[in-house]
Design a protein around this motif. Structure first.
Motif, short mmCIF file in Angstrom:
data_model
loop_
_atom_site.label_atom_id
_atom_site.label_comp_id
_atom_site.label_asym_id
_atom_site.label_seq_id
_atom_site.Cartn_x
_atom_site.Cartn_y
_atom_site.Cartn_z
N THR A 40 1.28 107.40 -54.69
CA THR A 40 2.14 106.38 -55.28
C THR A 40 2.77 105.46 -54.24
O THR A 40 2.95 104.26 -54.48
N ASP A 41 3.09 106.00 -53.08
CA ASP A 41 3.62 105.14 -52.01
C ASP A 41 2.56 104.15 -51.55
O ASP A 41 2.85 102.99 -51.26
N GLY A 42 1.32 104.62 -51.46
CA GLY A 42 0.24 103.73 -51.07
C GLY A 42 0.01 102.62 -52.07
O GLY A 42 -0.24 101.46 -51.70
N VAL A 43 0.11 102.95 -53.37
CA VAL A 43 -0.04 101.93 -54.41
C VAL A 43 1.06 100.88 -54.27
O VAL A 43 0.80 99.67 -54.32
N ARG A 44 2.30 101.34 -54.06
CA ARG A 44 3.42 100.41 -53.87
C ARG A 44 3.17 99.49 -52.69
O ARG A 44 3.38 98.27 -52.77
N ASP A 45 2.70 100.04 -51.59
CA ASP A 45 2.46 99.23 -50.40
C ASP A 45 1.33 98.23 -50.62
O ASP A 45 1.39 97.08 -50.12
N SER A 46 0.30 98.63 -51.37
CA SER A 46 -0.80 97.71 -51.65
C SER A 46 -0.34 96.54 -52.51
O SER A 46 -0.72 95.38 -52.28
N VAL A 47 0.49 96.83 -53.51
CA VAL A 47 1.02 95.76 -54.35
C VAL A 47 1.90 94.83 -53.50
O VAL A 47 1.84 93.60 -53.63
N GLY A 407 -0.33 112.45 -59.41
CA GLY A 407 0.24 111.52 -58.46
C GLY A 407 1.06 112.29 -57.44
O GLY A 407 1.51 113.41 -57.71
N PHE A 408 1.24 111.70 -56.26
CA PHE A 408 2.06 112.38 -55.25
C PHE A 408 2.76 111.36 -54.38
O PHE A 408 2.37 110.20 -54.29
N ARG A 409 3.83 111.83 -53.78
CA ARG A 409 4.48 111.06 -52.73
C ARG A 409 5.01 112.06 -51.70
O ARG A 409 5.36 113.19 -52.03
N THR A 410 5.04 111.63 -50.46
CA THR A 410 5.57 112.46 -49.39
C THR A 410 7.00 112.01 -49.08
O THR A 410 7.27 110.82 -48.99
N THR A 411 7.90 112.97 -48.95
CA THR A 411 9.30 112.66 -48.70
C THR A 411 9.53 112.44 -47.21
O THR A 411 8.68 112.74 -46.37
N ASP A 412 10.71 111.94 -46.87
CA ASP A 412 11.05 111.73 -45.46
C ASP A 412 11.06 113.04 -44.68
O ASP A 412 10.83 113.05 -43.47
N GLY A 414 8.94 115.34 -45.06
CA GLY A 414 7.57 115.84 -44.93
C GLY A 414 7.09 116.67 -46.10
O GLY A 414 5.96 117.17 -46.08
N ASP A 415 7.92 116.83 -47.13
CA ASP A 415 7.49 117.57 -48.32
C ASP A 415 6.59 116.68 -49.18
O ASP A 415 6.60 115.45 -49.06
N VAL A 416 5.84 117.32 -50.08
CA VAL A 416 4.98 116.59 -51.00
C VAL A 416 5.45 116.88 -52.42
O VAL A 416 5.61 118.05 -52.80
N ARG A 417 5.69 115.84 -53.18
CA ARG A 417 6.06 115.99 -54.58
C ARG A 417 4.91 115.54 -55.45
O ARG A 417 4.36 114.43 -55.25
N PHE A 418 4.53 116.38 -56.42
CA PHE A 418 3.43 116.07 -57.33
C PHE A 418 3.96 115.79 -58.73
O PHE A 418 5.00 116.33 -59.14
N ALA A 419 3.26 114.95 -59.45
CA ALA A 419 3.57 114.69 -60.85
C ALA A 419 2.27 114.56 -61.62
O ALA A 419 1.31 113.93 -61.14
N PRO A 420 2.19 115.14 -62.82
CA PRO A 420 0.93 115.06 -63.59
C PRO A 420 0.67 113.65 -64.08
O PRO A 420 1.58 112.96 -64.53
N VAL A 421 -0.58 113.23 -63.97
CA VAL A 421 -1.03 111.95 -64.51
C VAL A 421 -1.90 112.18 -65.73
O VAL A 421 -1.74 111.54 -66.77
#
Length: 453
Positions: A40-47, A407-412, A414-421
């Motif tokens: 999700t962070d990558g998608v935000r950066d691409s937009v 979907g996932f995002r990495t926190t500051d 270094g943890d990874v948070r997942f969410a079902p898509v």
């Protein structure tokens, strides 16, 4: 012309960390042998990069091509970033509305719209790009003066194709749009606008993967010249907006994003200097370039074997999710990463291996003769650059279930948070889609013993 052969593994460690966490949390493993992941962070950066590239355009609506990731949570994420949505079917329109896109930010493109599709779009205020003159006549009959829909005509500038014919939509015989260079057609387009004061947009899309920027820009330039010609002929600014499509190619060879949206805008400025002067509002329809590098597929290695002196790793990621790669491997090559049962990247001497899928036909191979650390049962493979199309265009061959997507995002920290898509498709759902509710229907056409009555 073939695409560049991809490297064995990416240089960035981010996805490797995500794979390890997914395995540790049980999202990827024996119970879930193939799973898709979206950054999700990558998608935000691409937009953000897209918006920055077009920042010099006074009026622009960026729409996301729903076909590239027809998943409601992904579409809703893009809507939250201020994107619009390009749709090409009743199903995609429904998903866009469910995702929360305002109708005024949705564009309907399709070469075979039904009257009901057109009627619904006009009632909602969704923009419609007619594919041909017959469709314009349908809109004549269906349109209400109260409709707020922006209406356009798709043209085929016929500037030629790229290296992948199936992805080139501006060849002379393309099924899309009105062919501008055919005899008499350009004049007919001018007449169509003269006869319809409500027709205010031109739309063109040259192609996507395999199409160089210069070719795409040439198609936009031809469309721009046509708009100027129409307005001059009618003595007013009848054409007020240009839908220039999407189609930015993606580099599948390594981690680098190239070409960039900034590169594309530079090509447009060279080919169409007046495009960004503000005389026309712009609409874009990017899909693959926003999502491809922001997603990957992880799959369990179920077995390995030797055949004809070649190691074959049989995995759960094949033609059912990587359809284009399996059927057109030279045009859609994917990078493959090798991971151990603990989700950590494998090392060791490189061994030439085929990475095969679970489908019951010999061609179900996603990577041929790839040099990777030796894969064994219980390992995992990762298919990179699969964030676009590979999750939303599954093939139902062998009645294999559609895989789960997270979907996932990495926190500051270094943890990874997942969410079902999307949940993995159940066997009950497969049976229902395969006509379970009508199981006795054909038998019932015969006599009591099943023989013809």
């Amino acid at each position: 012309m073939t695409q560049t052969t991809p490297a064995a593994a990416p240089s960035t460690p981010k996805f490797a960390h995500v794979v390890r966490r997914a395995v540790a949390e049980g999202l990827l493993g024996e119970a879930r042998p193939v799973v898709g992941f979206v950054d999700t962070d990558g998608v935000r950066d691409s937009v953000g990069a897209l918006r920055e590239a077009f920042s010099g355009a006074p009026r622009v609506l960026h729409t996301f091509a729903a076909k590239a990731a027809a998943l409601v949570p992904v579409l809703r994420l893009l809507a939250s970033y201020g994107m619009g949505c390009e749709v090409a079917s009743p199903g995609e329109l429904r998903l866009a509305l469910d995702a929360g896109f305002a109708p005024s930010t949705i564009v309907l493109d399709s070469p075979a719209k039904t009257r009901e599709e057109i009627r619904l779009a006009l009632a909602l205020g969704v923009a419609v790009n007619a594919d041909n003159f017959d469709e314009l006549r349908r809109i004549d009959a269906l349109r209400s003066p109260a409709s707020s829909s922006v209406l356009g005509l798709r043209v085929n500038p016929q500037v030629g194709g790229g290296s992948i014919g199936a992805m080139s939509t501006a060849r002379a015989t393309s099924k899309f749009g009105v062919p501008l260079r055919d005899p008499g057609v350009r004049e007919a387009v001018v007449r169509a606008f003269a006869e319809r004061p409500w027709l205010t947009r031109l739309h063109a899309h040259v192609g996507s993967q395999g199409c160089p920027l210069e070719l795409i820009a040439a198609g936009v330039a031809e469309t721009y010249r046509l708009a100027e010609e129409i307005n001059e002929s009618l003595g007013e600014r009848r054409v007020t907006s240009l839908d220039i499509g999407g189609g930015l190619p993606v580099n599948f060879a390594d981690d680098e994003v190239r070409p960039t949206h900034r590169d594309y805008v530079a090509a447009l400025r060279t080919a169409v200097p007046g495009l960004f002067e503000g005389r026309y509002a712009l609409v874009t329809e990017f899909g693959r370039s926003l999502l491809a590098k922001n997603g990957f597929i992880g799959a369990l290695v179920e077995y390995t074997k030797e055949a004809g002196g070649r190691r074959i790793a049989l995995t759960h990621a094949g033609a059912q999710t990587a359809t284009r790669t399996v059927l057109m491997p030279e045009s859609w090559p994917l990078r493959v990463g090798a991971f151990g049962p603990d989700g950590l990247p494998k090392d060791g001497p490189a061994l030439v291996q085929d990475i095969a899928g679970p489908c019951c036909f010999a061609g179900d191979v996603v990577a041929h003769g790839r040099a990777l650390p030796e894969l064994r049962e219980g390992d995992f493979v990762v298919l990179y650059d699969t964030g676009a199309y590979y999750f939303s265009a599954p093939w139902a061959y062998n009645s294999l279930p559609r895989p789960a997507v997270y979907g996932f995002r990495t926190t500051d920290a270094g943890d990874v948070r997942f969410a079902p898509v999307r949940d993995v498709q159940t066997l009950e759902s497969i049976a229902a889609e395969s006509g379970l509710g009508h199981a006795d229907a054909l038998v019932g056409l015969g006599g009591a013993d099943g023989a013809p009555a």
